[in-house]
Motif scaffolding. Structure first.
Motif, PDB file in Angstrom:
ATOM      1  N   LYS A   1       2.216   0.855  -4.347  1.00  0.00           N
ATOM      2  CA  LYS A   1       3.565   1.202  -4.792  1.00  0.00           C
ATOM      3  C   LYS A   1       4.325  -0.085  -5.091  1.00  0.00           C
ATOM      4  O   LYS A   1       4.408  -0.973  -4.242  1.00  0.00           O
ATOM      5  N   VAL A   2       4.872  -0.181  -6.300  1.00  0.00           N
ATOM      6  CA  VAL A   2       5.626  -1.351  -6.738  1.00  0.00           C
ATOM      7  C   VAL A   2       7.103  -0.993  -6.823  1.00  0.00           C
ATOM      8  O   VAL A   2       7.470   0.040  -7.400  1.00  0.00           O
ATOM      9  N   ASN A   3       7.930  -1.837  -6.224  1.00  0.00           N
ATOM     10  CA  ASN A   3       9.373  -1.683  -6.328  1.00  0.00           C
ATOM     11  C   ASN A   3       9.930  -2.858  -7.107  1.00  0.00           C
ATOM     12  O   ASN A   3      10.018  -3.978  -6.589  1.00  0.00           O
ATOM     13  N   LEU A   4      10.288  -2.628  -8.359  1.00  0.00           N
ATOM     14  CA  LEU A   4      10.898  -3.660  -9.191  1.00  0.00           C
ATOM     15  C   LEU A   4      12.399  -3.693  -8.952  1.00  0.00           C
ATOM     16  O   LEU A   4      13.050  -2.646  -8.865  1.00  0.00           O
ATOM     17  N   THR A   5      12.953  -4.911  -8.854  1.00  0.00           N
ATOM     18  CA  THR A   5      14.395  -5.061  -8.723  1.00  0.00           C
ATOM     19  C   THR A   5      15.011  -5.744  -9.932  1.00  0.00           C
ATOM     20  O   THR A   5      16.226  -5.695 -10.121  1.00  0.00           O
ATOM     21  N   GLN A   6      14.194  -6.393 -10.752  1.00  0.00           N
ATOM     22  CA  GLN A   6      14.658  -7.121 -11.927  1.00  0.00           C
ATOM     23  C   GLN A   6      13.581  -7.029 -12.999  1.00  0.00           C
ATOM     24  O   GLN A   6      12.399  -7.180 -12.666  1.00  0.00           O
ATOM     25  N   PRO A   7      13.867  -6.725 -14.243  1.00  0.00           N
ATOM     26  CA  PRO A   7      15.198  -6.650 -14.868  1.00  0.00           C
ATOM     27  C   PRO A   7      15.984  -5.381 -14.548  1.00  0.00           C
ATOM     28  O   PRO A   7      17.180  -5.319 -14.803  1.00  0.00           O
ATOM     29  N   SER A   8      15.323  -4.347 -14.007  1.00  0.00           N
ATOM     30  CA  SER A   8      16.030  -3.143 -13.587  1.00  0.00           C
ATOM     31  C   SER A   8      15.257  -2.520 -12.436  1.00  0.00           C
ATOM     32  O   SER A   8      14.046  -2.720 -12.293  1.00  0.00           O
TER      33      SER A   8
ATOM     34  N   LEU B   1       0.698   2.753  -8.711  1.00  0.00           N
ATOM     35  CA  LEU B   1      -0.487   2.240  -9.392  1.00  0.00           C
ATOM     36  C   LEU B   1      -1.739   2.593  -8.600  1.00  0.00           C
ATOM     37  O   LEU B   1      -1.677   2.976  -7.434  1.00  0.00           O
ATOM     38  N   ALA B   2      -2.871   2.443  -9.265  1.00  0.00           N
ATOM     39  CA  ALA B   2      -4.146   2.660  -8.588  1.00  0.00           C
ATOM     40  C   ALA B   2      -4.327   1.634  -7.472  1.00  0.00           C
ATOM     41  O   ALA B   2      -3.676   0.581  -7.458  1.00  0.00           O
TER      42      ALA B   2
ATOM     43  N   ASP C   1       0.834  -1.197   0.000  1.00  0.00           N
ATOM     44  CA  ASP C   1       0.000   0.000   0.000  1.00  0.00           C
ATOM     45  C   ASP C   1       0.865   1.242   0.000  1.00  0.00           C
ATOM     46  O   ASP C   1       1.838   1.348   0.757  1.00  0.00           O
ATOM     47  N   GLY C   2       0.495   2.187  -0.859  1.00  0.00           N
ATOM     48  CA  GLY C   2       1.183   3.464  -0.902  1.00  0.00           C
ATOM     49  C   GLY C   2       0.239   4.583  -0.463  1.00  0.00           C
ATOM     50  O   GLY C   2      -0.881   4.337  -0.024  1.00  0.00           O
ATOM     51  N   ALA C   3       0.689   5.815  -0.620  1.00  0.00           N
ATOM     52  CA  ALA C   3      -0.107   6.953  -0.181  1.00  0.00           C
ATOM     53  C   ALA C   3      -1.405   7.078  -0.973  1.00  0.00           C
ATOM     54  O   ALA C   3      -2.451   7.442  -0.429  1.00  0.00           O
ATOM     55  N   LYS C   4      -1.346   6.756  -2.278  1.00  0.00           N
ATOM     56  CA  LYS C   4      -2.526   6.929  -3.127  1.00  0.00           C
ATOM     57  C   LYS C   4      -2.977   5.651  -3.814  1.00  0.00           C
ATOM     58  O   LYS C   4      -3.870   5.676  -4.654  1.00  0.00           O
TER      59      LYS C   4
END
Length: 274
Positions: A132-139, A145-146, A126-129
């Motif tokens: 929130k996605v934190n990708l580590t791979q491929p970069s 996101l909603a 969950d993020g503020a709005k």
């Protein structure tokens, strides 16, 4: 039920109502730990798909509990005949979802003929709005996101709506599929509870649940910006039991359709929450 990004892999290269078995096997959510194996066959394919034949196997393993979180291990292996050649597609996904904390971790590796095509890893919360996605791979990348449901949450939503007799609902769902950078809009249609008929192909493979009632469910996934009579990215139909077990799958990728019949169901040990 976890979506497979099989369509992207193939086309890019081509050009579960019952009570749990035991009360302690399920927590407040009612979901049970299990391993389900499905035999896959090609039901239909357009000329544009470039697919002359396809078969394979899917293994879906669901473990954990309401208090510790749920882990899903998913493997989707198919052999594809294009008419000129054959190749093997292998997708391997592991996810962990903590419903109480609203966190979700995911890792998917896709192979063609043992060669790695894609490796996607990340986490969401969950993020503020929204999410929130934190990708580590491929970069490394951060994406907002909603507000979205994670896969186990969405399964619980389906079961709850089915119990209430609500036949249609819509939600944003994020499951880390494809490139792990977007949520899809899932429209879900739930039918009335049914009991298996004599010609129900894989009911006998459901063991203790072979004669128990289920809900017929169809989930269509759309791009978030789709409007009007948009074509879904992917559509899946299945028979769903109250404890989260599914069987008799139909997976529609647009240019081709696969069926998945339950071949084996194994109930797994689960520790009760303290």
């Amino acid at each position: 039920m976890f979506r497979s990004n099989l369509a992207a892999v193939l086309l890019g290269g081509a050009s579960a109502f019952c009570l749990p078995l035991a009360a302690e096997a399920a927590g407040p959510s009612g979901l049970v730990a299990h391993r389900a194996i499905y035999d896959l066959e090609l039901k239909d394919a357009t000329d544009r798909s470039g697919i002359a034949g396809m078969y394979g196997r899917m293994v879906y393993e669901f473990t954990g509990s309401d208090c510790t979180g749920f882990t899903t291990n998913f493997r989707f292996v198919t052999q594809i005949d294009t008419g000129d050649a054959t190749r093997m597609s292998d997708q391997q996904t592991t996810t962990f979802e903590d419903i109480a904390k609203r966190t979700f971790k995911f890792e998917t590796k896709s192979f063609t003929d043992d060669a790695l095509d894609k490796d996607v890893r990340g986490a969401a919360a969950d993020g503020a709005k929204g999410v929130k996605v934190n990708l580590t791979q491929p970069s490394a990348k951060e994406i907002d996101l909603a507000e979205s449901r994670f896969p186990t949450e969405h399964m619980l939503d389906i079961i709850q709506n089915a119990k209430l007799g609500k036949t249609f609902f819509e939600a944003h769902v994020f499951d880390g599929s494809d490139d792990g950078d977007r949520a899809l809009v899932a429209t879900t249609v739930v039918g009335k509870a049914e009991t298996p008929k004599l010609d129900d192909a894989d009911a006998d493979k459901a063991g203790a649940f072979s004669k128990t009632s289920f809900w017929p469910v169809t989930v269509a996934y759309f791009n978030e910006k789709s409007h009007g009579d948009a074509t879904p990215v992917y559509r899946m139909s299945f028979k769903l039991y109250e404890n989260g077990i599914t069987r008799d799958l139909t997976m529609d990728y647009g240019d081709f359709v696969l069926t998945g019949k339950l071949a084996k169901l194994e109930m797994l040990d689960a520790k009760a929450c303290k």
